[in-house]
Enzyme design. Structure first.
Site, mmCIF file in Angstrom:
data_model
loop_
_atom_site.group_PDB
_atom_site.id
_atom_site.type_symbol
_atom_site.label_atom_id
_atom_site.label_comp_id
_atom_site.label_asym_id
_atom_site.label_seq_id
_atom_site.Cartn_x
_atom_site.Cartn_y
_atom_site.Cartn_z
ATOM 1 N N ALA A 29 0.917 -1.177 0.069
ATOM 2 C CA ALA A 29 0.152 0.045 0.043
ATOM 3 C C ALA A 29 0.869 1.460 -0.104
ATOM 4 C CB ALA A 29 -0.965 -0.009 1.441
ATOM 5 N N TYR A 30 0.497 2.234 -0.534
ATOM 6 C CA TYR A 30 1.112 3.463 -0.651
ATOM 7 C C TYR A 30 0.265 4.739 0.173
ATOM 8 C CZ TYR A 30 3.662 1.762 -4.326
ATOM 9 O OH TYR A 30 4.484 1.108 -5.523
ATOM 10 N N ILE A 31 1.241 5.275 1.161
ATOM 11 C CA ILE A 31 0.617 6.124 1.891
ATOM 12 C C ILE A 31 1.097 7.659 1.369
ATOM 13 C CG2 ILE A 31 0.616 4.960 4.086
ATOM 14 C CD1 ILE A 31 3.222 5.866 4.899
#
Length: 165
Positions: A29-31
């Protein structure tokens, strides 16, 4: 400063499976996701987690900083993801003195299979396995960062003519 130098290809057949390891299940996942940088979280087989920061716009080379983090922190950060959580299984395949990473996507990107090889320098010329398809190095549509905000509509989106199953 660490550098990531890699080439990326679509996979045209399942010839890689004969020499692949058992695979590792990834949730990614990308934050943070911007044109020239990203911060991502990876959870691997629910046993290890990493925070990775990438900076740069080069097609083959970017700065990369990667750190092990507690699994609980990774899960908490994933709950704050920008876009989709990417689901894939990564297999390692040794070929011609290089280790190829073959990613078989599931979830929103079911049917996409991509192989990449990390290089010591941009001048390295690895022997290309027969099971590779078109090279997509530098094509932003095949970056995990792009895939995190764009679900795969169909296999035709990625010109795949083969099913890994």
């Amino acid at each position: 400063m660490a550098k990531e130098i890699e080439r990326k290809f679509l996979v045209a057949s399942d010839g890689w499976r004969d020499t692949a390891d058992g695979g590792t299940r990834f949730l990614q996942a990308y934050i943070v996701t911007m044109d020239d940088r990203s911060a991502r979280i990876r959870l691997m087989d629910e046993k290890r987690a990493k925070l990775t920061i990438k900076i740069g716009t080069g097609s083959m080379t970017r700065d990369e900083f990667e750190y092990e983090i507690p699994i609980a922190d990774a899960k908490d950060l994933m709950s704050k993801a920008v876009g989709l959580v990417i689901e894939k299984t990564r297999y390692e395949v040794k070929h011609g003195g290089f280790v190829w990473e073959v990613d078989v996507y599931s979830g929103a990107h079911e049917g996409l299979v991509v192989a990449e090889v990390e290089l010591g320098s941009e001048g390295d010329v690895p022997d290309l396995p027969a099971w590779l398809g078109a090279e997509v190095t530098g094509d932003p549509h095949y970056s995990n960062q792009y895939l995190s905000t764009n679900p795969l509509v169909s296999k035709a989106d990625h010109e795949l003519s083969y099913s890994p199953f």
